[in-house]
Structures are given as C-alpha cells and as structure tokens.
Design a protein around this motif. Structure first.
Motif, PDB file in Angstrom:
ATOM      1  N   GLY A  10       0.844  -1.199   0.000  1.00 14.44           N
ATOM      2  CA  GLY A  10       0.000   0.000   0.000  1.00 14.44           C
ATOM      3  C   GLY A  10       0.875   1.243   0.000  1.00 14.44           C
ATOM      4  N   ALA A  14      -0.223   4.297   4.594  1.00 10.68           N
ATOM      5  CA  ALA A  14      -1.480   3.538   4.482  1.00 10.68           C
ATOM      6  C   ALA A  14      -1.792   2.798   5.784  1.00 10.68           C
ATOM      7  CB  ALA A  14      -1.384   2.543   3.324  1.00 10.68           C
ATOM      8  N   TYR A 107      -3.793  -6.099   0.643  1.00 13.72           N
ATOM      9  CA  TYR A 107      -3.774  -4.747   0.075  1.00 13.72           C
ATOM     10  C   TYR A 107      -4.311  -3.776   1.123  1.00 13.72           C
ATOM     11  CZ  TYR A 107      -5.050  -0.928  -3.154  1.00 13.72           C
ATOM     12  OH  TYR A 107      -5.186   0.278  -3.777  1.00 13.72           O
ATOM     13  N   ALA A 109      -5.599  -0.692   1.495  1.00 13.30           N
ATOM     14  CA  ALA A 109      -6.157   0.154   0.432  1.00 13.30           C
ATOM     15  C   ALA A 109      -6.574   1.541   0.926  1.00 13.30           C
ATOM     16  CB  ALA A 109      -7.332  -0.570  -0.215  1.00 13.30           C
TER      17      ALA A 109
END
Ligand SMILES: Nc1ncnc2c1ncn2[C@@H]1O[C@H](COP(=O)(O)OS(=O)(=O)O)[C@@H](OP(=O)(O)O)[C@H]1O
Ligand SMILES: Nc1ncnc2c1ncn2[C@@H]1O[C@H](COP(=O)(O)OP(=O)(O)O)[C@@H](O)[C@H]1O
Length: 176
Positions: A10, A14, A107, A109
């Motif tokens: 990420g 993040a 992930y 995100a």
C-alpha cells in the motif's frame, strides 16, 4: 505450525507497519513472527538502492527472498513494504508457490488523501514543498493488486481491528 509470508502492500502512511506490529503482538509469544520493515530492510539489506523502478523491484525481490527463507522454516514473515509494481509482487508470489510456501497478499487500500493527511514521515508535505520527487502515489506509480487474498480499509477502524482481520484470514487458512 507452517510458516507463511504476509505481504502488506500500500501507499506510504497507508498503515502497513502499524498493522504488521499489531499482528505480531497478537500472535506472540505463541508464534515465531518476524516483521521485515521497509526502512530496516533498506538500511541492512538494500543500502545503496533508491526509489527508481529498477531499484524498487530489486528491493522487493530481496525482501521476498528473505521472507520465503524465513517462512519455509516455520516463521510468519510479515512484510510491510510498498512493493508498487505488480511485476515484482508476481515474482515474489511465484517464488513462494514454487517452494510450496504459503503466501498472503494484503492490500492496505487506504486512499491517497487519507495517507497524505496522516503523513507519518512528512513525505507528502516534503513532496508538496518540492523537496522530494518520485513519491509513490503522487508522482510515482502504485499499481494496485488485482487479486489480493485480502483488502483492508483502515478508515474508521483502529489498527487492532485491522490486524484482527488479517489474523482471521490466516486462521481461515490454518496458518495461525
Ligand atoms: N520517493 C519515495 N517513495 C516512497 N517511499 C519513500 C520515498 N522516499 C522515501 N520513502 C520511504 O521509504 C519507505 C518505502 O520503502 P519500501 O522499501 O517499502 O518501498 S519499495 O517497495 O521499495 O518501493 C517508505 O516507508 P513507508 O512510509 O513505511 O511506506 C518511505 O518512508
Ligand atoms: N486501522 C488502521 N490500521 C493501521 N494504521 C492506522 C489505522 N487507523 C489509523 N492508522 C494510523 O495510520 C498511520 C499509518 O502509519 P504507518 O503504519 O507508518 O504506515 P505505512 O507503514 O503504510 O507507511 C499510523 O499513524 C496509524 O496509527
């Protein structure tokens, strides 16, 4: 218990490192866990590498190799490293698959505007002042994973809650 690699990919800020630390805390002392933090790796394993496409791919390749080595020896290798290029992430996944070592891509995100507000290391501010170029997600590529094992949204959720989601994904696979 089998080892595994959990790769947290990420943007900067993040939440990758925070989730990695919280996950390690949840799993210890019952489980052997190593967090291969991006900054430490760059200091010890990849000194001399910068942030060009070539250098980032080489950095990810090295970290992937180390993670695989640890994971095949029963360690849970948790890797909070940006890994912006799909090509390099594919290579790491393939190396794990070839060795029969479990691999989970997570992930993280968090959208760019939230990352830029958090700006844990002041990189987004430095980029805005023109003191830095090539910042991932701003003026350098980030290719989002297409088929991660898990996607987490860190907005409105405490780090412990996000770490619990990763822990659950490991438990589902018999890896924690
Ligand atoms: N230009 C630029 N772009 C992105 N990141 C930068 C840059 N310059 C320094 N940093 C700091 O280096 C950390 C990223 O290193 P990584 O090894 O995780 O990145 S990579 O996968 O090799 O791209 C990254 O750590 P995190 O913020 O924890 O992600 C940054 O603190
Ligand atoms: N659910 C969450 N998971 C992870 N970090 C979070 C979450 N919610 C808020 N944060 C905050 O976001 C920031 C993420 O910073 P960091 O983990 O260093 O990011 P990265 O390693 O991706 O650069 C920290 O200040 C952390 O407290």
């Amino acid at each position: 218990m089998n080892g595994a690699t959990v790769w947290l990919t990420g943007l900067p800020s993040a939440g990758k490192s925070t989730i990695a630390r919280a996950l390690a805390e949840r799993l210890r002392p019952g489980r052997r866990v190593e967090v291969l933090d991006g900054d430490e790796i760059r200091a010890h394993l990849s000194p001399g590498l910068g942030f060009s496409r070539e250098d980032r791919i080489e950095n990810v390749r090295r970290v992937g190799w180390l993670a695989q080595l640890l994971a095949r020896n029963g360690v849970l290798a948790v890797v909070p490293v940006i890994a912006p290029y799909a090509e390099a992430r594919r290579e790491v996944r393939a190396a794990h698959e070839a060795a029969g070592t479990p691999y989970l891509e997570v992930y993280v995100a968090t959208p760019l505007d939230t990352c830029a507000q958090r700006d844990v290391k002041g990189l987004y501010a430095r980029r805005a002042r023109g003191e830095l170029t090539g910042l991932t997600g701003v003026d350098d590529p980030y290719e989002p994973p297409e088929e991660p094992e898990l996607t987490v949204d860190t907005r409105g959720c405490a780090p412990a809650g996000t770490a619990a989601q990763v822990h659950a994904a490991l438990r589902e696979r018999g890896l924690a």
